[in-house]
Design an enzyme around this catalytic site. Structure first.
Site, mmCIF file in Angstrom:
data_model
loop_
_atom_site.group_PDB
_atom_site.id
_atom_site.type_symbol
_atom_site.label_atom_id
_atom_site.label_comp_id
_atom_site.label_asym_id
_atom_site.label_seq_id
_atom_site.Cartn_x
_atom_site.Cartn_y
_atom_site.Cartn_z
ATOM 1 N N THR A 185 0.848 -1.183 0.000
ATOM 2 C CA THR A 185 0.000 0.000 0.000
ATOM 3 C C THR A 185 0.884 1.232 0.000
ATOM 4 O O THR A 185 1.877 1.290 0.727
ATOM 5 C CB THR A 185 -0.961 0.032 1.201
ATOM 6 O OG1 THR A 185 -1.653 1.275 1.187
ATOM 7 C CG2 THR A 185 -0.275 -0.150 2.541
ATOM 8 N N GLU A 330 -4.604 -2.652 4.952
ATOM 9 C CA GLU A 330 -4.135 -3.215 6.222
ATOM 10 C C GLU A 330 -5.237 -3.982 6.955
ATOM 11 O O GLU A 330 -5.003 -4.614 7.972
ATOM 12 C CB GLU A 330 -3.629 -2.093 7.139
ATOM 13 C CG GLU A 330 -2.318 -1.451 6.677
ATOM 14 C CD GLU A 330 -2.531 -0.265 5.744
ATOM 15 O OE1 GLU A 330 -3.582 -0.210 5.088
ATOM 16 O OE2 GLU A 330 -1.629 0.594 5.686
ATOM 17 N N LYS A 440 -6.508 10.312 -2.727
ATOM 18 C CA LYS A 440 -7.040 9.100 -3.347
ATOM 19 C C LYS A 440 -7.841 9.456 -4.588
ATOM 20 O O LYS A 440 -8.902 10.033 -4.501
ATOM 21 C CB LYS A 440 -7.896 8.344 -2.351
ATOM 22 C CG LYS A 440 -7.854 6.889 -2.654
ATOM 23 C CD LYS A 440 -8.248 6.075 -1.487
ATOM 24 C CE LYS A 440 -7.966 4.629 -1.789
ATOM 25 N NZ LYS A 440 -8.761 3.757 -0.979
ATOM 26 N N TRP A 445 -4.028 5.465 -4.624
ATOM 27 C CA TRP A 445 -3.302 6.471 -3.851
ATOM 28 C C TRP A 445 -2.333 7.289 -4.684
ATOM 29 O O TRP A 445 -1.660 6.767 -5.564
ATOM 30 C CB TRP A 445 -2.492 5.791 -2.755
ATOM 31 C CG TRP A 445 -3.302 5.228 -1.648
ATOM 32 C CD1 TRP A 445 -3.411 3.909 -1.329
ATOM 33 C CD2 TRP A 445 -4.100 5.937 -0.700
ATOM 34 N NE1 TRP A 445 -4.237 3.769 -0.245
ATOM 35 C CE2 TRP A 445 -4.682 4.980 0.156
ATOM 36 C CE3 TRP A 445 -4.397 7.288 -0.511
ATOM 37 C CZ2 TRP A 445 -5.528 5.333 1.194
ATOM 38 C CZ3 TRP A 445 -5.243 7.636 0.521
ATOM 39 C CH2 TRP A 445 -5.791 6.663 1.361
HETATM 40 P P1 ADP Z 1 -9.440 0.288 -0.060
HETATM 41 O O1 ADP Z 1 -9.419 1.310 -1.135
HETATM 42 O O2 ADP Z 1 -9.582 -1.071 -0.583
HETATM 43 O O3 ADP Z 1 -10.465 0.602 0.992
HETATM 44 P P2 ADP Z 1 -6.795 1.315 0.696
HETATM 45 O O4 ADP Z 1 -5.845 0.782 1.681
HETATM 46 O O5 ADP Z 1 -6.316 1.590 -0.674
HETATM 47 O O6 ADP Z 1 -8.018 0.291 0.687
HETATM 48 O O7 ADP Z 1 -7.438 2.673 1.225
HETATM 49 C C1 ADP Z 1 -7.959 2.801 2.497
HETATM 50 C C2 ADP Z 1 -8.364 4.225 2.760
HETATM 51 O O8 ADP Z 1 -9.311 4.664 1.775
HETATM 52 C C3 ADP Z 1 -9.071 4.424 4.077
HETATM 53 O O9 ADP Z 1 -8.164 4.532 5.158
HETATM 54 C C4 ADP Z 1 -9.850 5.714 3.807
HETATM 55 O O10 ADP Z 1 -9.025 6.859 3.947
HETATM 56 C C5 ADP Z 1 -10.243 5.568 2.348
HETATM 57 N N1 ADP Z 1 -11.570 4.957 2.259
HETATM 58 C C6 ADP Z 1 -11.878 3.657 2.027
HETATM 59 N N2 ADP Z 1 -13.212 3.468 2.027
HETATM 60 C C7 ADP Z 1 -13.779 4.677 2.282
HETATM 61 C C8 ADP Z 1 -15.122 5.151 2.444
HETATM 62 N N3 ADP Z 1 -16.171 4.331 2.317
HETATM 63 N N4 ADP Z 1 -15.300 6.463 2.722
HETATM 64 C C9 ADP Z 1 -14.258 7.304 2.847
HETATM 65 N N5 ADP Z 1 -12.972 6.924 2.715
HETATM 66 C C10 ADP Z 1 -12.730 5.636 2.442
#
Ligand code: ADP
Length: 543
Positions: A185, A330, A440, A445
């Protein structure tokens, strides 16, 4: 006194054995470059996984060795997931959207032994193979007749490899705590960090995602994972679907193509699908333009970024329930799901419009709390907001080869998510902000720090900062804010944007540049991102 129950290990091979016997006739349909609708059954898929594993057993690998994939969501990727993990190797899924330097870093850090790649990524891989000394061979995921010419050293044809193995291959017994998958990540600053999943964590997570108030996956479902298999194991779908016996539909490299996605939904009778908000905007745009409907679809899971209410309401019009999911790499990734629509009658219209935007309730297995700056726990009153901490059997305890660093933990035994949230008395968590300095865009990312480093290298720049700013298509895009240097009075936004060419991935290049006389700083001289975000709150991107 211990219970007297069998100590059966929770390993991925048990999914194979179960699905072969019980769900053997359920289908897997894939879009590939060779075939717009490859279709076969779980029984055939796992038979080929065994052949592949047998072929790999002659490579002289050790248990725990990493096998990387640079691949789309399709049946060959699925076979590789199981062949590597059930043999005791670690399936390291790599995000091909990363910049070549990051790919080299990740491959070397993981010490990948073999890399399985889709032919689409051949030009990319040919350019970096020489910098990856741990890799002994490159498996091109193609048939012999579609095997492209390549100068890659030790290029292996996937189908020839599978054909050389025996389907009688037996999986070795493994400890449930053995590692099975690895995903890096770049969600935090510095180099990408590896999250190393175990068989046990993956199995428990897959079980949990199937629950009715989570993703709700059953044998009657046809599941279209649009979220990539290189992005936190497609939120567990490649494991939960064969467990449940659900038909799987893989979109290949068409995951951003609304037209193909709608065709797959309608032709394969998809009932359930998962993806980031950007993907759903594409699907909705196609539905609107074509006048098509998606009548088989009952539910979509929208995660990875906040889901706008408009997406949910438009899907309401098609009779599709949109559930918000929150999680992170994570966390395998699922932490919360918002299934409030399934209890729609308990809310007034006004309350429902608010509650459905929240991240949702933690699924059983994930514990969470919010804390203030001093680490004191805050109440679940729906108003107090603080750093969100989580723990559970599918939450990472350390990053790969950074074991014991504890870098991510404010408190032993808890993982600090870098998100800021409120939790209401019913357990609904809502993300309000982020403490981690990242952006994001379209579910992927962008590291602010790296973009800032390139910007400040420009000779006419005195200081630069990047913030994530709302964008209607990509959820967020980077906005670069620059203080011109003494020789930089003629520096334009175009000059600045051109400066990024070839230095970072194209999609990391800021969406826009704004110039200011000075940036807000903390007492210790750090740029105050919160103040900067406040300054640009009303800003809109022109494109
Ligand atoms: P994923 O995109 O699969 O959830 P990542 O590790 O790439 O996993 O990203 C995680 C981060 O994305 C979270 O810590 C948060 O900041 C953001 N995120 C994920 N889901 C949401 C959501 N439903 N609403 C707002 N932010 C989110």
């Amino acid at each position: 006194m211990n219970g007297l129950m069998m100590n059966q290990q929770l390993t991925l091979a048990s999914i194979v054995e179960h699905a072969e016997r019980v769900n053997g006739s359920a289908e897997i349909v894939s879009v590939t470059a060779e075939n717009p609708r490859h279709r076969y059954t779980y029984r055939e898929a796992f038979s080929r996984s065994r052949q592949l594993a047998d072929a790999m057993s002659h490579w002289g690998l050790q248990q725990g060795d990493r096998i990387a994939t640079l691949a789309w969501n399709d049946y060959r990727h699925f076979e590789t997931y199981y062949a590597s993990a059930c043999s005791g190797y670690v399936c390291h899924t790599i995000n091909p959207r990363l910049f070549p330097e990051q790919l080299v870093y990740i491959i070397n850090h993981a010490e990948d032994r073999f890399v399985f790649l889709d032919p689409d990524f051949l030009p990319l891989v040919e350019g970096l193979a020489a910098q990856c000394p741990t890799v002994r061979g490159w498996v091109v995921m193609a048939s012999e007749s579609h095997m492209p010419a390549t100068e890659l050293p030790n290029a292996i044809c996937y189908e020839s490899l599978v054909a050389s193995g025996s389907a009688d291959f037996q999986w070795p017994p493994l400890d449930e705590n053995a590692a099975c998958a690895l995903c890096y990540t770049s969600g935090t600053t510095g180099n990408p960090k590896g999250v190393l999943y175990s068989h046990r964590s993956t199995m428990l997570h897959a079980y949990a995602t199937m629950m009715p108030d989570a993703l709700a996956i059953s044998r009657a479902d046809v599941v279209l994972p649009i979220v990539p298999m290189f992005h936190v194991n497609a939120w567990g779908n490649p494991y939960s679907c064969p467990m449940a016996g659900a038909k799987l539909v893989f979109p290949g490299n068409k995951m951003g193509d609304g037209e193909t996605l709608c065709a797959l939904i309608n032709e394969e009778k998809v009932t359930l699908s998962a993806g980031v908000p950007t993907v759903w905007l594409g699907v909705l745009a196609h539905l609107k333009a074509s006048g098509q409907r998606v009548d088989s679809l009952r539910q979509i899971v929208v995660g990875g970024a906040a889901c706008p209410l408009s997406i949910m309401e438009e899907f309401d019009g098609y009779g599709v329930e949109a559930r918000v999911g929150w999680g992170m790499t994570e966390m395998s990734p699922l932490g919360t799901v918002n299934a409030s629509a399934s209890q729609r009658d308990s809310y007034s219209d006004e309350a429902f419009a608010k509650i459905r935007l929240k991240g949702g309730r933690p699924i059983f297995g994930v514990q969470m709390k919010i804390v203030d700056d001093a680490g004191e726990e805050l109440p679940w009153d729906g108003e107090s907001f603080g750093s969100l901490l989580v723990r559970g059997p599918w939450v990472c305890s350390s990053y790969f080869k950074l074991e014991g660093s504890g870098a991510h933990a404010r408190e032993a035994g808890w993982f600090e998510t870098g998100d800021v949230a409120t939790i209401d008395p019913d357990g609904f968590m809502a993300i309000t902000d982020r403490t981690k300095d990242v952006i994001k865009s379209g579910g992927e990312w962008i590291s602010s720090i790296e973009v800032e480093n390139v910007a400040t290298d420009h000779p006419k720049v005195a200081e630069a900062a990047v913030i994530g700013h709302y964008h209607p298509k990509w959820s967020e895009r980077p906005l670069l804010i620059v203080v011109r240097g003494p020789q930089g009075q003629d520096l334009t936004a175009e000059d600045m944007l051109q400066w990024f060419d070839g230095k970072i991935a194209k999609w990391w290049t800021p969406e826009a540049v704004e110039f200011v006389d000075e940036l807000p700083h903390t007492a210790t001289g750090k740029i105050q991102k919160v103040a900067l975000r406040e300054m640009f709150k009303g800003y809109t991107f022109s494109s």
